[in-house]
Design a protein around this motif. Sequence first.
Motif, PDB file in Angstrom:
ATOM      1  N   VAL A  70       0.860  -1.186   0.000  1.00  0.00           N
ATOM      2  CA  VAL A  70       0.000   0.000   0.000  1.00  0.00           C
ATOM      3  C   VAL A  70       0.895   1.235   0.000  1.00  0.00           C
ATOM      4  CG1 VAL A  70      -1.847   1.266   1.197  1.00  0.00           C
ATOM      5  CG2 VAL A  70      -1.752  -1.244   1.350  1.00  0.00           C
ATOM      6  N   TRP A  71       0.557   2.181  -0.869  1.00  0.00           N
ATOM      7  CA  TRP A  71       1.188   3.501  -0.893  1.00  0.00           C
ATOM      8  C   TRP A  71       0.103   4.542  -0.724  1.00  0.00           C
ATOM      9  CZ3 TRP A  71       4.539   3.896  -5.982  1.00  0.00           C
ATOM     10  CH2 TRP A  71       5.489   2.870  -6.015  1.00  0.00           C
ATOM     11  N   ARG A  72       0.465   5.670  -0.180  1.00  0.00           N
ATOM     12  CA  ARG A  72      -0.416   6.831  -0.303  1.00  0.00           C
ATOM     13  C   ARG A  72      -0.290   7.292  -1.750  1.00  0.00           C
ATOM     14  NH1 ARG A  72       2.048   9.896   4.618  1.00  0.00           N
ATOM     15  NH2 ARG A  72       2.815  11.115   2.860  1.00  0.00           N
ATOM     16  N   ILE A  73      -1.277   8.006  -2.235  1.00  0.00           N
ATOM     17  CA  ILE A  73      -1.279   8.426  -3.634  1.00  0.00           C
ATOM     18  C   ILE A  73      -0.128   9.402  -3.942  1.00  0.00           C
ATOM     19  CG2 ILE A  73      -2.845  10.414  -3.510  1.00  0.00           C
ATOM     20  CD1 ILE A  73      -3.031   7.552  -6.111  1.00  0.00           C
ATOM     21  N   ASP A  74       0.481   9.972  -2.903  1.00  0.00           N
ATOM     22  CA  ASP A  74       1.643  10.846  -3.119  1.00  0.00           C
ATOM     23  C   ASP A  74       2.951  10.059  -3.246  1.00  0.00           C
ATOM     24  OD1 ASP A  74       2.127  10.056  -0.491  1.00  0.00           O
ATOM     25  OD2 ASP A  74       2.076  12.081   0.342  1.00  0.00           O
ATOM     26  N   GLY A  75       2.868   8.725  -3.210  1.00  0.00           N
ATOM     27  CA  GLY A  75       4.038   7.887  -3.418  1.00  0.00           C
ATOM     28  C   GLY A  75       4.704   7.370  -2.158  1.00  0.00           C
ATOM     29  N   GLU A  87       9.063   1.075   4.680  1.00  0.00           N
ATOM     30  CA  GLU A  87       7.834   1.867   4.799  1.00  0.00           C
ATOM     31  C   GLU A  87       8.194   3.302   5.171  1.00  0.00           C
ATOM     32  OE1 GLU A  87       5.239  -0.275   7.460  1.00  0.00           O
ATOM     33  OE2 GLU A  87       5.127  -1.986   6.103  1.00  0.00           O
ATOM     34  N   GLY A  88       7.413   4.247   4.680  1.00  0.00           N
ATOM     35  CA  GLY A  88       7.665   5.659   4.929  1.00  0.00           C
ATOM     36  C   GLY A  88       8.515   6.306   3.848  1.00  0.00           C
ATOM     37  N   LYS A  89       9.024   5.520   2.921  1.00  0.00           N
ATOM     38  CA  LYS A  89       9.862   6.056   1.841  1.00  0.00           C
ATOM     39  C   LYS A  89       9.000   6.523   0.673  1.00  0.00           C
ATOM     40  CE  LYS A  89      13.934   3.326   2.886  1.00  0.00           C
ATOM     41  NZ  LYS A  89      14.889   2.329   2.423  1.00  0.00           N
ATOM     42  N   ASN A  90       9.464   7.558  -0.011  1.00  0.00           N
ATOM     43  CA  ASN A  90       8.790   8.053  -1.210  1.00  0.00           C
ATOM     44  C   ASN A  90       9.224   7.197  -2.393  1.00  0.00           C
ATOM     45  OD1 ASN A  90       7.927   9.440  -3.519  1.00  0.00           O
ATOM     46  ND2 ASN A  90       8.007  11.387  -2.449  1.00  0.00           N
ATOM     47  N   MET A  91       8.278   6.516  -3.019  1.00  0.00           N
ATOM     48  CA  MET A  91       8.568   5.581  -4.097  1.00  0.00           C
ATOM     49  C   MET A  91       8.285   6.156  -5.485  1.00  0.00           C
ATOM     50  SD  MET A  91       9.700   3.296  -2.173  1.00  0.00           S
ATOM     51  CE  MET A  91      10.097   2.112  -3.431  1.00  0.00           C
ATOM     52  N   THR A  92       7.971   7.434  -5.558  1.00  0.00           N
ATOM     53  CA  THR A  92       7.627   8.062  -6.834  1.00  0.00           C
ATOM     54  C   THR A  92       8.716   7.853  -7.876  1.00  0.00           C
ATOM     55  OG1 THR A  92       6.383   9.717  -5.616  1.00  0.00           O
ATOM     56  CG2 THR A  92       6.884  10.226  -7.900  1.00  0.00           C
ATOM     57  N   GLY A  93       9.967   7.880  -7.476  1.00  0.00           N
ATOM     58  CA  GLY A  93      11.074   7.743  -8.418  1.00  0.00           C
ATOM     59  C   GLY A  93      11.496   6.318  -8.707  1.00  0.00           C
ATOM     60  N   ILE A 107       1.182   5.151  -9.559  1.00  0.00           N
ATOM     61  CA  ILE A 107       0.340   6.276  -9.122  1.00  0.00           C
ATOM     62  C   ILE A 107      -0.663   6.645 -10.208  1.00  0.00           C
ATOM     63  CG2 ILE A 107       0.373   8.725  -8.504  1.00  0.00           C
ATOM     64  CD1 ILE A 107       3.131   8.102  -7.122  1.00  0.00           C
ATOM     65  N   GLN A 108      -0.209   6.746 -11.453  1.00  0.00           N
ATOM     66  CA  GLN A 108      -1.111   7.082 -12.556  1.00  0.00           C
ATOM     67  C   GLN A 108      -2.205   6.032 -12.718  1.00  0.00           C
ATOM     68  OE1 GLN A 108       1.534   7.451 -15.901  1.00  0.00           O
ATOM     69  NE2 GLN A 108       2.345   9.423 -15.220  1.00  0.00           N
ATOM     70  N   THR A 109      -1.842   4.770 -12.553  1.00  0.00           N
ATOM     71  CA  THR A 109      -2.821   3.689 -12.678  1.00  0.00           C
ATOM     72  C   THR A 109      -3.876   3.801 -11.583  1.00  0.00           C
ATOM     73  OG1 THR A 109      -1.148   2.268 -13.688  1.00  0.00           O
ATOM     74  CG2 THR A 109      -3.091   1.176 -12.771  1.00  0.00           C
ATOM     75  N   ALA A 110      -3.452   4.085 -10.359  1.00  0.00           N
ATOM     76  CA  ALA A 110      -4.401   4.240  -9.246  1.00  0.00           C
ATOM     77  C   ALA A 110      -5.299   5.455  -9.467  1.00  0.00           C
ATOM     78  CB  ALA A 110      -3.656   4.363  -7.920  1.00  0.00           C
ATOM     79  N   TYR A 146      -5.245   6.005  -1.343  1.00  0.00           N
ATOM     80  CA  TYR A 146      -4.159   5.030  -1.349  1.00  0.00           C
ATOM     81  C   TYR A 146      -4.154   4.279  -2.674  1.00  0.00           C
ATOM     82  CZ  TYR A 146      -4.340   5.601   3.747  1.00  0.00           C
ATOM     83  OH  TYR A 146      -4.354   6.115   5.016  1.00  0.00           O
ATOM     84  N   LEU A 147      -3.015   3.665  -2.976  1.00  0.00           N
ATOM     85  CA  LEU A 147      -2.984   2.682  -4.036  1.00  0.00           C
ATOM     86  C   LEU A 147      -2.613   1.363  -3.379  1.00  0.00           C
ATOM     87  CD1 LEU A 147       0.080   1.689  -5.155  1.00  0.00           C
ATOM     88  CD2 LEU A 147       0.102   4.019  -5.957  1.00  0.00           C
ATOM     89  N   VAL A 148      -3.340   0.339  -3.751  1.00  0.00           N
ATOM     90  CA  VAL A 148      -3.139  -1.000  -3.203  1.00  0.00           C
ATOM     91  C   VAL A 148      -2.737  -1.880  -4.377  1.00  0.00           C
ATOM     92  CG1 VAL A 148      -4.224  -2.947  -2.017  1.00  0.00           C
ATOM     93  CG2 VAL A 148      -4.906  -0.592  -1.440  1.00  0.00           C
ATOM     94  N   GLY A 149      -1.706  -2.691  -4.185  1.00  0.00           N
ATOM     95  CA  GLY A 149      -1.248  -3.510  -5.301  1.00  0.00           C
ATOM     96  C   GLY A 149      -0.675  -4.834  -4.881  1.00  0.00           C
ATOM     97  N   SER A 150      -0.522  -5.697  -5.872  1.00  0.00           N
ATOM     98  CA  SER A 150       0.139  -6.984  -5.698  1.00  0.00           C
ATOM     99  C   SER A 150       0.595  -7.435  -7.073  1.00  0.00           C
ATOM    100  CB  SER A 150      -0.799  -8.011  -5.081  1.00  0.00           C
ATOM    101  OG  SER A 150      -0.091  -9.209  -4.795  1.00  0.00           O
TER     102      SER A 150
END
Length: 154
Positions: A70-75, A87-93, A107-110, A146-150
């Motif tokens: 799970v990520w927040r939509i801000d990455g 956890e707590g890291k920005n994954m946008t990059g 993020i775009q997909t979510a 949030y974005l939830v994925g697997s």
Amino acid sequence: MSKAVLLGIILMFFVAASGFFYQQQVENQQKTQLVFLVDQAVQLVEQDGENAFAELRGSSWVHNDSYIFVWRIDGIRVVYPPDPSGEGKNMTGLVDSAGKPIGKLFIQTAEKGSGWVDYMWPKPGETVPSLKITYIKKAQYQNQTYLVGSGVYI
């Protein structure tokens, strides 16, 4: 061309085709299972918000090399069972081994609601990247998105 050679070529074609169709069937089954798992996790997040995170880190949500993240939509990554210290890291990059911007694609997909992202990523314990497909779905809880994925390796 002799009948035996022609028969051998035809037989090889059918063996190859059946292998391809079997692989497609396995992929479709894996995709169906991922969608079901992510849908369940989204329901949990939309019902309980951050209170769902501890459960999503549990073993009942981890299957072989697949797990719910799970990520927040801000990455910002908020649930990552393979390595909770991440956890707590920005994954946008985040990019895959070919430089594909998978963090931004997640993020775009979510933001669109849901969808699939494919990329090259090493399996746990390996260094050579393999094809991985990940299903992403948006979840809303109060004022947080949030974005939830697997994902699964192909």
